[in-house]
Write a protein that holds these residues in place. Structure first.
Motif, PDB file in Angstrom:
ATOM      1  N   LYS A 132      -6.049  -3.285   4.816  1.00 55.29           N
ATOM      2  CA  LYS A 132      -5.765  -3.611   3.420  1.00 55.29           C
ATOM      3  C   LYS A 132      -5.296  -2.380   2.647  1.00 55.29           C
ATOM      4  O   LYS A 132      -4.473  -2.492   1.724  1.00 55.29           O
ATOM      5  CB  LYS A 132      -7.008  -4.216   2.760  1.00 55.29           C
ATOM      6  CG  LYS A 132      -7.391  -5.581   3.304  1.00 55.29           C
ATOM      7  CD  LYS A 132      -8.705  -6.056   2.685  1.00 55.29           C
ATOM      8  CE  LYS A 132      -9.204  -7.317   3.350  1.00 55.29           C
ATOM      9  NZ  LYS A 132     -10.557  -7.694   2.882  1.00 55.29           N
TER      10      LYS A 132
ATOM     11  N   GLN B  83      -3.288  -9.571  -2.964  1.00 58.80           N
ATOM     12  CA  GLN B  83      -1.869  -9.704  -3.293  1.00 58.80           C
ATOM     13  C   GLN B  83      -1.677 -10.277  -4.696  1.00 58.80           C
ATOM     14  O   GLN B  83      -0.751  -9.873  -5.421  1.00 58.80           O
ATOM     15  CB  GLN B  83      -1.184 -10.612  -2.264  1.00 58.80           C
ATOM     16  CG  GLN B  83      -1.157 -10.064  -0.845  1.00 58.80           C
ATOM     17  CD  GLN B  83      -0.087  -9.017  -0.614  1.00 58.80           C
ATOM     18  OE1 GLN B  83       0.440  -8.435  -1.559  1.00 58.80           O
ATOM     19  NE2 GLN B  83       0.230  -8.758   0.647  1.00 58.80           N
ATOM     20  N   LYS B  84      -2.553 -11.200  -5.100  1.00 59.12           N
ATOM     21  CA  LYS B  84      -2.452 -11.751  -6.454  1.00 59.12           C
ATOM     22  C   LYS B  84      -2.667 -10.660  -7.504  1.00 59.12           C
ATOM     23  O   LYS B  84      -1.970 -10.604  -8.520  1.00 59.12           O
ATOM     24  CB  LYS B  84      -3.497 -12.861  -6.640  1.00 59.12           C
ATOM     25  CG  LYS B  84      -3.197 -14.144  -5.882  1.00 59.12           C
ATOM     26  CD  LYS B  84      -4.299 -15.179  -6.120  1.00 59.12           C
ATOM     27  CE  LYS B  84      -4.062 -16.442  -5.313  1.00 59.12           C
ATOM     28  NZ  LYS B  84      -5.166 -17.431  -5.484  1.00 59.12           N
TER      29      LYS B  84
ATOM     30  N   PHE C 229       2.483  -1.106  -1.398  1.00 55.81           N
ATOM     31  CA  PHE C 229       2.825  -1.718  -2.682  1.00 55.81           C
ATOM     32  C   PHE C 229       3.080  -0.657  -3.745  1.00 55.81           C
ATOM     33  O   PHE C 229       4.075  -0.716  -4.486  1.00 55.81           O
ATOM     34  CB  PHE C 229       1.700  -2.648  -3.131  1.00 55.81           C
ATOM     35  CG  PHE C 229       1.773  -3.043  -4.577  1.00 55.81           C
ATOM     36  CD1 PHE C 229       2.623  -4.051  -4.992  1.00 55.81           C
ATOM     37  CD2 PHE C 229       0.992  -2.397  -5.529  1.00 55.81           C
ATOM     38  CE1 PHE C 229       2.705  -4.408  -6.341  1.00 55.81           C
ATOM     39  CE2 PHE C 229       1.064  -2.750  -6.871  1.00 55.81           C
ATOM     40  CZ  PHE C 229       1.918  -3.757  -7.278  1.00 55.81           C
TER      41      PHE C 229
ATOM     42  N   THR D 153      -7.208 -10.784   1.533  1.00 56.87           N
ATOM     43  CA  THR D 153      -5.848 -10.254   1.400  1.00 56.87           C
ATOM     44  C   THR D 153      -5.019 -11.075   0.418  1.00 56.87           C
ATOM     45  O   THR D 153      -4.243 -10.522  -0.377  1.00 56.87           O
ATOM     46  CB  THR D 153      -5.157 -10.218   2.772  1.00 56.87           C
ATOM     47  OG1 THR D 153      -5.924  -9.400   3.661  1.00 56.87           O
ATOM     48  CG2 THR D 153      -3.752  -9.637   2.655  1.00 56.87           C
ATOM     49  N   GLU D 154      -5.181 -12.385   0.443  1.00 56.93           N
ATOM     50  CA  GLU D 154      -4.420 -13.250  -0.461  1.00 56.93           C
ATOM     51  C   GLU D 154      -4.713 -12.930  -1.919  1.00 56.93           C
ATOM     52  O   GLU D 154      -3.810 -12.877  -2.769  1.00 56.93           O
ATOM     53  CB  GLU D 154      -4.752 -14.720  -0.174  1.00 56.93           C
ATOM     54  CG  GLU D 154      -3.999 -15.710  -1.049  1.00 56.93           C
ATOM     55  CD  GLU D 154      -4.363 -17.156  -0.764  1.00 56.93           C
ATOM     56  OE1 GLU D 154      -3.942 -18.044  -1.536  1.00 56.93           O
ATOM     57  OE2 GLU D 154      -5.085 -17.398   0.233  1.00 56.93           O
TER      58      GLU D 154
ATOM     59  N   VAL E  97      -1.663  -2.094   2.883  1.00 56.07           N
ATOM     60  CA  VAL E  97      -1.003  -3.049   1.986  1.00 56.07           C
ATOM     61  C   VAL E  97      -0.918  -2.473   0.575  1.00 56.07           C
ATOM     62  O   VAL E  97       0.135  -2.518  -0.076  1.00 56.07           O
ATOM     63  CB  VAL E  97      -1.763  -4.396   1.964  1.00 56.07           C
ATOM     64  CG1 VAL E  97      -1.208  -5.325   0.886  1.00 56.07           C
ATOM     65  CG2 VAL E  97      -1.697  -5.062   3.325  1.00 56.07           C
ATOM     66  N   ILE E  98      -2.034  -1.925   0.102  1.00 58.27           N
ATOM     67  CA  ILE E  98      -2.084  -1.368  -1.254  1.00 58.27           C
ATOM     68  C   ILE E  98      -1.144  -0.186  -1.393  1.00 58.27           C
ATOM     69  O   ILE E  98      -0.355  -0.095  -2.347  1.00 58.27           O
ATOM     70  CB  ILE E  98      -3.528  -0.952  -1.615  1.00 58.27           C
ATOM     71  CG1 ILE E  98      -4.465  -2.162  -1.612  1.00 58.27           C
ATOM     72  CG2 ILE E  98      -3.554  -0.280  -2.992  1.00 58.27           C
ATOM     73  CD1 ILE E  98      -5.933  -1.792  -1.738  1.00 58.27           C
TER      74      ILE E  98
ATOM     75  N   LEU F 213      -2.191  -7.429  -7.086  1.00 58.77           N
ATOM     76  CA  LEU F 213      -1.036  -6.515  -7.040  1.00 58.77           C
ATOM     77  C   LEU F 213       0.158  -7.117  -7.781  1.00 58.77           C
ATOM     78  O   LEU F 213       0.903  -6.399  -8.468  1.00 58.77           O
ATOM     79  CB  LEU F 213      -0.668  -6.213  -5.590  1.00 58.77           C
ATOM     80  CG  LEU F 213      -1.739  -5.505  -4.751  1.00 58.77           C
ATOM     81  CD1 LEU F 213      -1.250  -5.315  -3.321  1.00 58.77           C
ATOM     82  CD2 LEU F 213      -2.144  -4.166  -5.358  1.00 58.77           C
ATOM     83  N   ALA F 214       0.331  -8.426  -7.672  1.00 54.54           N
ATOM     84  CA  ALA F 214       1.435  -9.100  -8.367  1.00 54.54           C
ATOM     85  C   ALA F 214       1.276  -8.978  -9.883  1.00 54.54           C
ATOM     86  O   ALA F 214       2.269  -8.838 -10.616  1.00 54.54           O
ATOM     87  CB  ALA F 214       1.499 -10.569  -7.948  1.00 54.54           C
TER      88      ALA F 214
ATOM     89  N   GLU G 261       2.455  -5.543 -10.908  1.00 56.29           N
ATOM     90  CA  GLU G 261       3.918  -5.458 -10.961  1.00 56.29           C
ATOM     91  C   GLU G 261       4.470  -6.194 -12.172  1.00 56.29           C
ATOM     92  O   GLU G 261       5.390  -5.704 -12.836  1.00 56.29           O
ATOM     93  CB  GLU G 261       4.544  -5.990  -9.685  1.00 56.29           C
ATOM     94  CG  GLU G 261       6.072  -5.912  -9.730  1.00 56.29           C
ATOM     95  CD  GLU G 261       6.749  -6.051  -8.395  1.00 56.29           C
ATOM     96  OE1 GLU G 261       7.964  -5.785  -8.331  1.00 56.29           O
ATOM     97  OE2 GLU G 261       6.079  -6.416  -7.411  1.00 56.29           O
TER      98      GLU G 261
END
Length: 422
Positions: A325, A402-403, A332, A398-399, A328-329, A405-406, A409
């Protein structure tokens, strides 16, 4: 405005801080989510400033704690013997220390990070007979007098109201262009430098409040070597960077060093309950009984949840999950810096202790405020609040990661699109 907010504004001291950044009344929390009294849901990328690395109200820890309470287990015991304490000590040895070939005595100071630091500084001075401590630029070690003396932030230091003495601040890794440890050792060698051989050096491997500055492993190894050559004790403050936050249980593991003293707190209890330990190499454990103590150093409820939390570390699977993870971070954040050059950003940190430093004045605070509006809790760091930092729970799916992180952004996108309106 909420009735409860009005009560807090009327009666609580103006020293209150986080309620100003997150102006709502929270009523419920579970795992990586929090809800306020209006039912609005927030993803938590704050994790109690590192005190909730496993998220809120972990089911396994909660069950162990509720069972203990319902069976009238000891709550308060100072440092008397209790089964909860013994079980924690045994499991901490078996699951954490022995597999890492670490040999430490476990001291229970008062149940806060700053008290662990206070005990470490006192012991270092007692062991060596020296008075001075070397700390590093950007360091944050707590808000009591001894801890403040080795903290860099000038606003927090001024709050002491007295001179903070017997400490020397040296340059952290990458603070300047040249090797900061060569510079430091020159001070020790030169009898005219005005810097005495210290009792200890205290350092964070990744600085949290100081701006998510991560020291290179080579620098940390060289720091340990320097301390060994000069007979100086090495104290690692792992209060915020420890308990998996940087990818391993201790933040110093990847550097291959073995500190003389380690300070732990925050997520040690696993549940947000106050608990701190000071890990001491056995030959340094020269305290007289009661020489450093505290009324609440026997927090048995915290022992129970801390013991349950160690189940996460019984094998390598949890650590591998953290690393996956983390990638992933970090990817991003690098993508954000590339896609939005307007923010003049720099990615910092390690593991789940990361962020973006922005050269644009005030941007980090605007990002965290916009994130809060969109349902994500995140804070700033650094001497000028120039970093927005990500502290998700280590076990966030993880899902949902991602939310979150979105949302970051989207917040940046809105601020870049219309910086005046925001």
């Amino acid at each position: 405005m909420s009735k409860h907010i009005n009560i807090i504004n009327e009666h609580e001291s103006v020293v209150r801080s986080y309620v100003r950044n997150f102006p709502t009344v929270f009523t419920k929390a579970k795992k990586h989510l929090m809800w306020d009294e209006d039912g609005k849901e927030f993803i938590d990328f704050f994790s109690g400033a590192g005190a909730l690395n496993y998220g809120h109200n972990d089911d396994h820890m909660k069950k162990q704690l509720v069972d203990y309470i319902m069976n009238d287990g000891i709550t308060h015991s100072l440092d008397m013997a209790s089964n909860a304490k013994a079980e924690f000590l045994e499991k901490f040895q078996d699951v954490i220390l022995k597999p890492r070939e670490l040999d430490y005595k476990v001291m229970f100071p008062g149940p806060t990070g700053t008290n662990s630091v206070e005990s470490a500084l006192k012991l270092a001075r007692k062991v060596t007979g020296r008075t001075d401590i070397i700390s590093f630029t950007g360091g944050f070690h707590g808000m009591t007098i001894g801890s403040l003396s080795v903290t860099g932030n000038s606003m927090k230091r001024k709050g002491a109201g007295i001179p903070l003495q017997n400490t020397v601040t040296m340059a952290y890794d990458n603070y300047v262009d040249h090797d900061t440890l060569v510079y430091l050792e020159r001070f020790l060698e030169d009898n005219g430098s005005g810097v005495a051989i210290p009792a200890a050096m205290i350092v964070e491997t990744v600085q949290g409040e100081g701006g998510i500055n991560a020291a290179r492993f080579e620098w940390l190894k060289n720091l340990e070597d320097l301390c060994r050559r000069w007979g100086i004790l090495l104290i690692i403050d792992d209060v915020q960077a420890g308990i998996g936050r940087t990818g391993t249980f201790f933040s110093f593991e990847a550097a291959g060093i073995k500190p003389d003293i380690v300070c732990l707190s925050k997520s040690l209890s696993g549940y947000g309950l106050p608990l701190a330990v000071t890990l001491i190499k056995p030959e340094l454990d020269i305290w007289k009984p009661g020489e450093h103590n505290g009324t609440f150093r026997g927090n048995n409820h915290a022992f129970v949840t801390a013991t349950a939390a160690l189940d996460y570390w019984k094998d390598e699977s949890f650590e591998k999950e953290i690393h996956q993870k983390s990638e992933v971070i970090y990817s991003f954040l690098e993508d954000i810096v590339s896609k939005y050059p307007e923010i003049k950003g720099e990615v910092r940190g390690r593991g789940f202790m990361v962020g973006i430093a922005s050269e644009v004045e005030g941007l980090a605070a605007k990002v965290t405020a916009k994130c809060f509006d969109l349902g994500l809790i995140m804070e700033t760091a650094g001497p000028n609040d120039e970093v927005f930092k990500l502290f998700p729970p280590l076990n966030i799916p993880t899902e949902d990661l991602q939310k979150g992180l979105a949302i970051i952004e989207e917040s940046i996108k809105q601020l870049v699109k219309d910086p005046v309106a925001n």
